[in-house]
Design a protein around this motif. Sequence first.
Motif, PDB file in Angstrom:
ATOM      1  N   GLY A  28       1.270   3.925   8.951  1.00  0.00           N
ATOM      2  CA  GLY A  28       2.055   2.754   8.576  1.00  0.00           C
ATOM      3  C   GLY A  28       3.312   3.111   7.803  1.00  0.00           C
ATOM      4  N   ALA A  29       4.382   2.375   8.087  1.00  0.00           N
ATOM      5  CA  ALA A  29       5.628   2.517   7.326  1.00  0.00           C
ATOM      6  C   ALA A  29       6.290   1.140   7.312  1.00  0.00           C
ATOM      7  N   ARG A  30       7.321   0.996   6.484  1.00  0.00           N
ATOM      8  CA  ARG A  30       7.970  -0.325   6.420  1.00  0.00           C
ATOM      9  C   ARG A  30       8.975  -0.496   7.559  1.00  0.00           C
ATOM     10  N   ARG A  49       6.647  12.965  -1.570  1.00  0.00           N
ATOM     11  CA  ARG A  49       7.419  11.728  -1.629  1.00  0.00           C
ATOM     12  C   ARG A  49       7.897  11.476  -3.054  1.00  0.00           C
ATOM     13  N   LEU A  50       9.135  11.064  -3.197  1.00  0.00           N
ATOM     14  CA  LEU A  50       9.696  10.794  -4.522  1.00  0.00           C
ATOM     15  C   LEU A  50       9.007   9.582  -5.137  1.00  0.00           C
ATOM     16  N   ASP A  99      11.535   4.875   7.612  1.00  0.00           N
ATOM     17  CA  ASP A  99      10.422   5.453   6.841  1.00  0.00           C
ATOM     18  C   ASP A  99       9.442   6.222   7.738  1.00  0.00           C
ATOM     19  N   GLY A 133      -0.226   6.540   5.343  1.00  0.00           N
ATOM     20  CA  GLY A 133       1.129   6.005   5.197  1.00  0.00           C
ATOM     21  C   GLY A 133       1.927   6.989   4.370  1.00  0.00           C
ATOM     22  N   GLY A 134       3.230   7.056   4.577  1.00  0.00           N
ATOM     23  CA  GLY A 134       4.092   7.921   3.773  1.00  0.00           C
ATOM     24  C   GLY A 134       3.656   9.370   3.784  1.00  0.00           C
ATOM     25  N   SER A 177      -2.651   5.705  -1.238  1.00  0.00           N
ATOM     26  CA  SER A 177      -2.828   5.256  -2.625  1.00  0.00           C
ATOM     27  C   SER A 177      -4.201   4.615  -2.798  1.00  0.00           C
ATOM     28  N   MET A 213      -4.380   1.384  -0.970  1.00  0.00           N
ATOM     29  CA  MET A 213      -4.519   1.523   0.474  1.00  0.00           C
ATOM     30  C   MET A 213      -5.946   1.932   0.845  1.00  0.00           C
ATOM     31  N   GLU A 215       0.864   3.842  -6.566  1.00  0.00           N
ATOM     32  CA  GLU A 215      -0.341   3.998  -7.390  1.00  0.00           C
ATOM     33  C   GLU A 215      -0.833   5.421  -7.303  1.00  0.00           C
ATOM     34  N   THR A 216      -1.244   5.948  -8.422  1.00  0.00           N
ATOM     35  CA  THR A 216      -1.981   7.204  -8.378  1.00  0.00           C
ATOM     36  C   THR A 216      -3.265   7.019  -9.156  1.00  0.00           C
ATOM     37  N   MET A 237       0.834  -1.215   0.000  1.00  0.00           N
ATOM     38  CA  MET A 237       0.000   0.000   0.000  1.00  0.00           C
ATOM     39  C   MET A 237       0.864   1.259   0.000  1.00  0.00           C
ATOM     40  N   GLY A 238       1.835   1.282  -0.884  1.00  0.00           N
ATOM     41  CA  GLY A 238       2.688   2.466  -1.001  1.00  0.00           C
ATOM     42  C   GLY A 238       4.028   2.311  -0.313  1.00  0.00           C
ATOM     43  N   GLU A 239       4.130   1.338   0.596  1.00  0.00           N
ATOM     44  CA  GLU A 239       5.402   1.076   1.282  1.00  0.00           C
ATOM     45  C   GLU A 239       6.082  -0.112   0.600  1.00  0.00           C
ATOM     46  N   PRO A 240       7.415  -0.173   0.629  1.00  0.00           N
ATOM     47  CA  PRO A 240       8.095  -1.316   0.012  1.00  0.00           C
ATOM     48  C   PRO A 240       7.793  -2.606   0.783  1.00  0.00           C
ATOM     49  N   ASP A 261      13.026   9.474   1.306  1.00  0.00           N
ATOM     50  CA  ASP A 261      12.287   9.794   0.074  1.00  0.00           C
ATOM     51  C   ASP A 261      11.099  10.727   0.288  1.00  0.00           C
TER      52      ASP A 261
END
Lengths: 153, 374
Positions: free
Chosen positions: B277-279, B203-204, B283, B247-248, B347, B350, A84-85, A68-71, B147
């Motif tokens: 949330g982050a990884r 965010r990049l 992050d 997230g992010g 996103s 998400m 995603e956009t 969901m946007g995180e690696p 990022d």
Amino acid sequence: MKMSPEYQKAQKNMEPGVITASGFLGDDHRPIIEIITEDEERMAQAGLDFEETGERLRELLMAGRRGMGEPVTVEGKWLVKTDETRGYLASPFEDGIFRKMNTVVEPVGPEHKGLRLMYSELSLHLLEKWHFLQGKGSPFRLEPDTMRRVLGV
Amino acid sequence: MDPTAFLVAPLVIAGMSAGLAALISITDRYVNDYGDVVIDINQGSKKLDVKGGANMLVTLAESGIYIPSACGGRGSCGECKVKVNSDVGPHLPTELPYLDEKQMEQNIRLSCQIKLKADVGIEVPEYLFNIKKYSGTVESIRDLTHDIKEVYVNLGDEEVSFRAGQYGQFEVPPYDKIKERTQRAYSMSSKPSDKNHLEFLIRLVPGGIVTTYVHERLKEGEKINIVGPFGDFYVRDTEATMICVAGGSGMAPFKSIFYQGVENGLFEKRDIWYFFGARTEKDMFYLDELRELDSKYERFHFVPALSEPEPGTDWQGATGLITEVLDNYLKEKISTETPKEGYLCGSPGMLDACMSVMRDNDMAEEAIYFDKFA
């Protein structure tokens, strides 16, 4: 090498500012049929099949969506980030629209530092259906040798 | 043989090419000159005399009417819809993915795909008349993570009014192969009371035009344009428990909402749960500030979660995907008796996943809010 009207139209659609701002051709100004022919040879040399490669890359893209946007780490081998956009991108061959979804795949481990692939849902369509891996210098270029090394084939 | 003879053929070809170019230019000037056209907005509420020939989105923007557009007019986001009351031709294939049957019947169109060739009547929400283009100077750029950058823009003497949670379109100049100015939508992270500034968390996105510019080229002191405010993502005036998930860079609207909340007493009025949330820990950002709010306000609960905490670190917070953590809290820790509202920023994937969890936990879909531009 002569190009059919379909390819000529696609080449125009691949110019910067038509579908995406940076286009699909990078610094490669050759007719796309020449790019495709050369890449078909290079895929064969790398031992890669277009369909199987597309399928594997799609699996990684979808696995990346789970983050969901995180690696996310996939199978302990790859770090995958899918962004995603909202919206869609049209295929330059005018044969479909694709979600705006970019994936970056990096093999895990210091020995692979700097090695990565970046592609989108549209990139996979162009790879599978048209054998078009984008021009050299395009940020979404799928270099056969890089695909082989990233996928560990 | 005359030594100048070899020049004749190239000169003839050059002359013919120049003639053809002139002919095309003259033809284009007359055939594609649509002259002046009138755009009638909301049945006489506003009338614009504009030059025809360009697309409606750009022409309206040049006249100070800014229709939301997350992709900057490339026909790939479907945001710039307007109702057209005149005949501007059939729907284009590029518009079809973004329109349902009812919208087609009402002649809703993507304004970026409509070329203005004759007088036209359109309908847009009245609030769009208040949207402006702001010119500012980048006052500071701060790395929040590897990022994500925090970009703080000084608007000088100009003041901006927006609701915490809304977004603006951040514009960057042409660079490299990008030949035109490009806009993308980002939520404002600054407090609405800071009227001379706007802040964004960017965010990049690999390959992204605006994010690449911001991360690799944007400098403090640089002038930039922002169009806004847009969006209907803001805190509803109820007493329902707020369930916020991000997230992010999805942190941005919540930063604005929470810091406004400190000023307007939001934390005393209702329970707020914020899941972020982050990884990995690298992050995460704003942890100290949000934990401080959590300890200061009894009704504010900050739940940071890591999906893949690195081995050997002493992460004390929740672990797992943010949707798993959210599900667990909705089932085990948050009262099931009180009404709830969902606030999401992230996103499309998400948003879908969080909405599914919220629905499964009996939250009403109509009380789940998010910005559609993500």
